[in-house]
Scaffold this motif. Structure first.
Motif, mmCIF file in Angstrom:
data_model
loop_
_atom_site.group_PDB
_atom_site.id
_atom_site.type_symbol
_atom_site.label_atom_id
_atom_site.label_comp_id
_atom_site.label_asym_id
_atom_site.label_seq_id
_atom_site.Cartn_x
_atom_site.Cartn_y
_atom_site.Cartn_z
ATOM 1 N N HIS A 84 0.844 -1.205 0.000
ATOM 2 C CA HIS A 84 0.000 0.000 0.000
ATOM 3 C C HIS A 84 0.874 1.248 0.000
ATOM 4 C CE1 HIS A 84 -3.742 -2.220 0.680
ATOM 5 N NE2 HIS A 84 -3.006 -3.036 1.423
ATOM 6 N N ARG A 85 0.427 2.246 -0.720
ATOM 7 C CA ARG A 85 1.099 3.552 -0.665
ATOM 8 C C ARG A 85 0.107 4.662 -0.318
ATOM 9 N NH1 ARG A 85 6.277 3.391 -2.518
ATOM 10 N NH2 ARG A 85 6.370 5.634 -2.931
ATOM 11 N N ARG A 86 -1.124 4.471 -0.697
ATOM 12 C CA ARG A 86 -2.146 5.460 -0.322
ATOM 13 C C ARG A 86 -2.896 4.920 0.897
ATOM 14 N NH1 ARG A 86 -2.644 9.667 -3.008
ATOM 15 N NH2 ARG A 86 -4.789 10.148 -2.404
ATOM 16 N N ILE A 87 -2.427 5.365 2.048
ATOM 17 C CA ILE A 87 -2.959 4.849 3.316
ATOM 18 C C ILE A 87 -3.682 5.971 4.044
ATOM 19 C CG2 ILE A 87 -2.347 3.802 5.538
ATOM 20 C CD1 ILE A 87 0.182 2.694 4.085
ATOM 21 N N GLY A 88 -4.935 5.752 4.330
ATOM 22 C CA GLY A 88 -5.721 6.778 5.016
ATOM 23 C C GLY A 88 -5.581 6.662 6.526
ATOM 24 N N TYR A 89 -5.785 7.782 7.175
ATOM 25 C CA TYR A 89 -5.703 7.816 8.636
ATOM 26 C C TYR A 89 -6.974 8.453 9.178
ATOM 27 C CZ TYR A 89 -4.455 9.531 13.269
ATOM 28 O OH TYR A 89 -4.456 9.819 14.601
ATOM 29 N N ALA A 108 3.270 12.266 2.463
ATOM 30 C CA ALA A 108 1.991 12.226 3.166
ATOM 31 C C ALA A 108 0.998 13.088 2.396
ATOM 32 C CB ALA A 108 2.157 12.740 4.579
ATOM 33 N N ASP A 109 -0.159 12.535 2.088
ATOM 34 C CA ASP A 109 -1.194 13.295 1.385
ATOM 35 C C ASP A 109 -2.251 13.723 2.400
ATOM 36 O OD1 ASP A 109 -3.256 14.278 -0.070
ATOM 37 O OD2 ASP A 109 -3.361 12.600 -1.481
ATOM 38 N N PRO A 110 -2.366 15.010 2.685
ATOM 39 C CA PRO A 110 -3.325 15.488 3.689
ATOM 40 C C PRO A 110 -4.755 15.078 3.356
ATOM 41 C CG PRO A 110 -1.902 17.262 2.941
ATOM 42 C CD PRO A 110 -1.627 16.100 2.058
ATOM 43 N N ALA A 111 -5.033 14.831 2.091
ATOM 44 C CA ALA A 111 -6.390 14.449 1.710
ATOM 45 C C ALA A 111 -6.758 13.075 2.265
ATOM 46 C CB ALA A 111 -6.526 14.447 0.189
ATOM 47 N N LEU A 112 -5.778 12.321 2.692
ATOM 48 C CA LEU A 112 -6.044 10.969 3.206
ATOM 49 C C LEU A 112 -6.199 10.946 4.721
ATOM 50 C CD1 LEU A 112 -3.556 8.868 1.032
ATOM 51 C CD2 LEU A 112 -6.013 9.212 0.715
ATOM 52 N N VAL A 113 -6.089 12.104 5.332
ATOM 53 C CA VAL A 113 -6.099 12.159 6.794
ATOM 54 C C VAL A 113 -7.362 12.861 7.278
ATOM 55 C CG1 VAL A 113 -4.944 13.150 8.800
ATOM 56 C CG2 VAL A 113 -3.593 12.119 6.949
#
Lengths: 337, 337
Positions: A181-186, A214-219
């Motif tokens: 995985h590389r696009r991991i949401g939090y 880190a993509d802020p859209a995933l947090v």
DNA sequence: TGCCCTCTTGGTAACGTTACCGAACGCGCC
DNA sequence: GGCGCGTTCGGTAACGTTACCAAGAGGGCA
């Protein structure tokens, strides 16, 4: 409605002095068996119960045999387990537990703590909310013991029982990365809560170590309930570039998320929960042991109450990653797929 | 460690009498603003907190603003929800909550109740355990209000908040029968617990109404934990004539049972739980609303505390059967199969 | 000026218990 | 018998607060 009988009433009934009643009621030695029997008979007859309020007042520097427990929300199963463990330990020490919920509100926390100290608790176990805890200073200086549990209170030099939040989440996220995985949401609660902040830092550290931006859209921060978490998951997955894996920062968020999570998204939750193994797929979790945490905190508190004056220490309890399936779903970059 | 300051200390610091300090601390009228300001300054400087122990002693027939809550086990999510609701109501009334667990032990219940009354609680909410509660008589006569919740206390004439256990289980079992089941297992906690007895009676009533002989081999009482329930299920299903449907008498038993239950056995649980809808198959439950139950009980208690002297009443809260799938699995006698 | 009334303030006695002291009693011993 | 000692008991004064009463200050009015 009869008024509550006092030692004087018992003394009159038994034809003795109040001191003799006091001695009998407290099991003090130096009372003739015959007299004691007469007093006990009078106690039974009148339905007398010792008044600990007056007792505590007189025995000023004695213990009230009462501790306070302030958690974020009693109904939260993690907190309930801590409460139960603390109550068991208190019972072993002949103490009872006053309970209060802060609901993540500093003003409410203040009120609860004030209500505790006004009742002369010997000490309290707190899961501190966000904000300054300087108002606890004078309470502590006047002898009330304080132990923090689950969350540290920055700036407050007291015993603290926590888990290795940072390491646990970093390791879990590394595991997701290793699984492709590389696009991991939090998904997390309010970032200002100490625990939550630590977990988020662990998430970021794992990404950084793997060279993933880190993509802020995933947090998503600030999720306070299951439905909020469910909504957040739905939104994240509807985005143009949705995550392929999710990490839930606590059990409330995890359960809310699982209500709407498609089975092909990798998932790891913080905190174990009943039936996690029976979900489809079974849910991988970072487990902590709330009973052990609560028990440890209560033991620390009673040690302080009973005179331990060593420097405050922080106890870090272990977490365990329990792989059950949901966290092992391979991602798009998995080797061999 | 500084000793706790008293009103006398504050009075000396502010150069006033103790009565003036008392008035300021309690917000009583009749203090000149300038004097009040001086007192408040001294309060802040010394870190003074009113001592409610002494206060309660003096104000003998006033309220202690403390209630007790005794449940079977705080960690039980159903009880935790009740506790949380009760705490919220208590807070609205400016009261705090003492908590205690009976762990289904009458002696322990007695001790907890004694600890509560010794601390002069205004009232208490109890989930009574099995046994005689005559020991509560004198407590009640002396003015401590008592409300029972979840379970009735036979022989004790107090307000009680329960659900329609008998009807709910009878209807659920009738549903299983209508779906073609005749061998229906029952998993319950100790039969002597009021709630459990009611539910078992409902089970028997449904069987009898359908002309089915109750088979004692299908009934397991006294299950106190998840693992015990799991073992019971395994044993029941290994029998020569295993049940085709199961009814679980409470949430702890249900969750334990589900850990080992094959997906082809029909199942209905008492109490809803998180993620029941996400199980395979989704779990049909008889849902009660613990928050409403706890809130109602607490409201009844505070009404009594504030002077309600009407005859004790029993409030029956509704339950809802939530069909999700597991309870609708057809049995061998299903029509059209 | 004298009187009454209000506003503010403080002293004193409880609340029910226990710590501390002293008293009464029986007993043994000189 | 007198003395000391241990045992058993009770009186008294606190603990920190508030209810109750009283007193001083200041002002208005006859």
């Amino acid at each position: 409605m009869a008024t509550r009988p006092t030692m004087k009433d018992v003394a009159a009934e038994a034809g003795v002095g109040v001191m003799t009643v006091s001695r009998v009621v407290n099991g003090d030695p130096g009372v003739a068996p015959a007299t004691a029997a007469r007093v006990e008979e009078a106690v039974r007859k009148l339905g007398y119960h010792r008044d600990d309020v007056a007792r505590q007042l007189r025995r000023t520097n004695q213990l009230s045999q009462t501790i306070g427990l302030m958690v974020d929300h009693v109904a939260d199963p993690f907190m309930a387990a801590i409460a139960s463990a603390a109550e068991d330990v208190a019972r072993q020490h002949g103490s009872v537990v006053l309970i209060g919920s802060s609901r993540d509100d500093l003003r409410r926390e203040r009120e609860v703590v004030a209500a505790f100290t006004a009742r002369r608790v010997d000490g309290m176990v707190l899961t501190p909310v966000v904000g300054s805890h300087r108002f606890l200073r004078s309470t502590i200086e006047q002898g009330t013991k304080v132990v923090c549990v689950d969350r540290a209170a920055p700036g407050l030099d007291v015993d603290t029982v926590v888990v290795d939040n940072f390491d646990a989440v970093r390791d879990a996220v590394q595991r997701l990365i290793a699984n492709g995985h590389r696009r991991i949401g939090y998904l997390g609660d309010r970032q200002e809560i100490w625990t939550v902040g630590e977990r988020h830092r662990g998430y970021l550290a794992a990404l950084e170590a793997a060279g993933i931006d880190a993509d802020p859209a995933l947090v998503r921060h600030g999720l306070r309930s299951g439905p909020e978490a469910a909504t957040a998951v739905t939104e994240l997955l509807a985005a143009p570039e949705p995550p392929t894996a999710l990490l839930a920062g606590n059990v409330v968020v995890a359960i809310g998320a699982l209500a709407v999570l498609p089975p092909d998204i990798a998932f790891i939750g913080f905190d174990d929960f009943a039936l996690a193994a029976r979900m489809t797929p079974p849910v991988t979790v970072i487990a902590q042991d709330p009973v052990a945490i609560g028990t440890t905190a209560a033991h620390l508190l009673f040690a302080r109450i009973h005179g331990d004056t060593s420097p405050p220490r922080t106890v870090v309890m272990p977490t365990t990653l329990i792989p059950r399936g949901s966290g092992e779903i391979p991602g798009p970059y998995a080797q061999g797929s």
